[in-house]
Design a protein around this motif. Sequence first.
Motif, short mmCIF file in Angstrom:
data_model
loop_
_atom_site.label_atom_id
_atom_site.label_comp_id
_atom_site.label_asym_id
_atom_site.label_seq_id
_atom_site.Cartn_x
_atom_site.Cartn_y
_atom_site.Cartn_z
N ILE A 153 -0.60 2.98 -2.11
CA ILE A 153 -0.44 4.37 -1.70
C ILE A 153 0.96 4.52 -1.12
CG2 ILE A 153 -1.18 6.19 -0.11
CD1 ILE A 153 -4.00 5.25 -0.41
N ASN A 154 1.75 5.37 -1.76
CA ASN A 154 3.15 5.56 -1.36
C ASN A 154 3.88 4.23 -1.28
OD1 ASN A 154 2.76 8.38 -1.15
ND2 ASN A 154 1.97 8.14 0.93
N LEU A 155 3.64 3.41 -2.30
CA LEU A 155 4.29 2.10 -2.51
C LEU A 155 3.79 1.02 -1.56
CD1 LEU A 155 8.01 3.21 -3.10
CD2 LEU A 155 6.18 2.90 -4.78
N ASN A 156 2.87 1.35 -0.67
CA ASN A 156 2.30 0.34 0.24
C ASN A 156 0.97 -0.16 -0.32
OD1 ASN A 156 4.32 0.63 2.34
ND2 ASN A 156 3.38 2.61 2.79
N GLU A 157 0.84 -1.50 -0.43
CA GLU A 157 -0.39 -2.05 -0.98
C GLU A 157 -1.54 -1.87 0.01
OE1 GLU A 157 -2.31 -6.10 -2.95
OE2 GLU A 157 -0.24 -6.12 -2.21
N PHE A 211 -7.33 4.16 3.36
CA PHE A 211 -6.48 5.10 2.66
C PHE A 211 -5.65 5.96 3.61
CE2 PHE A 211 -8.34 5.59 -1.87
CZ PHE A 211 -8.15 4.22 -2.07
N GLY A 212 -5.89 5.86 4.91
CA GLY A 212 -5.04 6.54 5.88
C GLY A 212 -5.56 7.90 6.30
N SER A 213 -4.63 8.75 6.73
CA SER A 213 -4.99 10.01 7.37
C SER A 213 -5.45 11.09 6.41
CB SER A 213 -3.81 10.54 8.19
OG SER A 213 -2.69 10.77 7.34
N GLU A 214 -5.18 10.92 5.11
CA GLU A 214 -5.54 11.97 4.14
C GLU A 214 -6.37 11.40 2.99
OE1 GLU A 214 -4.99 15.05 4.63
OE2 GLU A 214 -3.65 14.89 6.35
N PRO A 215 -7.54 10.80 3.28
CA PRO A 215 -8.33 10.23 2.18
C PRO A 215 -8.82 11.26 1.19
CG PRO A 215 -9.60 10.31 4.22
CD PRO A 215 -8.18 10.65 4.59
#
Length: 238
Positions: A153-157, A211-215
Amino acid sequence: MTRNKYKVLVIEDESSIHGLIKTILSSGGYQVISAYTCSNGLMLYTSHQPDLVILDLGLPDLDGTDFLRRVREDSLTPVIILSARAGESDKVNALDMGANDYITKPFGANEFLARVRSALRFSPKCINSCKTPKQRFECNGMVIDYAARQVFINLNEIKLTQTEYNIIALLSRNAGRILTYSGIIKEIWGYNDINSVKKLQVNMVNIRKKFGSEPNNYIVNEPGVGYRMFAGDLEGET
């Protein structure tokens, strides 16, 4: 307007709704074939071999699920249910029978066309147009590399367990389509028991956290029904 050459069979007995659907589809460049009963829909389906079916459930002669059952005996043509029946059991039953999507009335034109575009990914015409194997999936900054079994996600694995990855891969390969809880469980674990839904939900909670703040940019929950991954870009599609 240049037509996109997709044929859509609309089986809806209420004339006002049928006319609205036909107008929306025609404005999007689709060729519309009209039926007002289940029996007429089956006849037109056989003769025209449409790329997609828009199917009402409350038809005057037979229930729409009768059409779905007949079509699924030997065809994977995408079917979108368009119905006033909003109960979870109706949705789950239709999706488990093989419907690709379920839209409740009333509906918005833009969302309707988006669901049509997503469902058409599963049409034989679209599948046969893919010249190379699908090795990657991309959506809203998320990239899935199927060969490497990696998710970015945004180049971060994103470090996922084997089960979490299998769930994500399954949803992405069916992007735009609602997969029911029972359907996912059958594909991932191969069996269903009293704790299966809870087990799936726990995995989804963990995935959404990773997946972070915006799943919701990637996966949405259809309460009481299942999960849907937003349609993205599949490498090799035209």
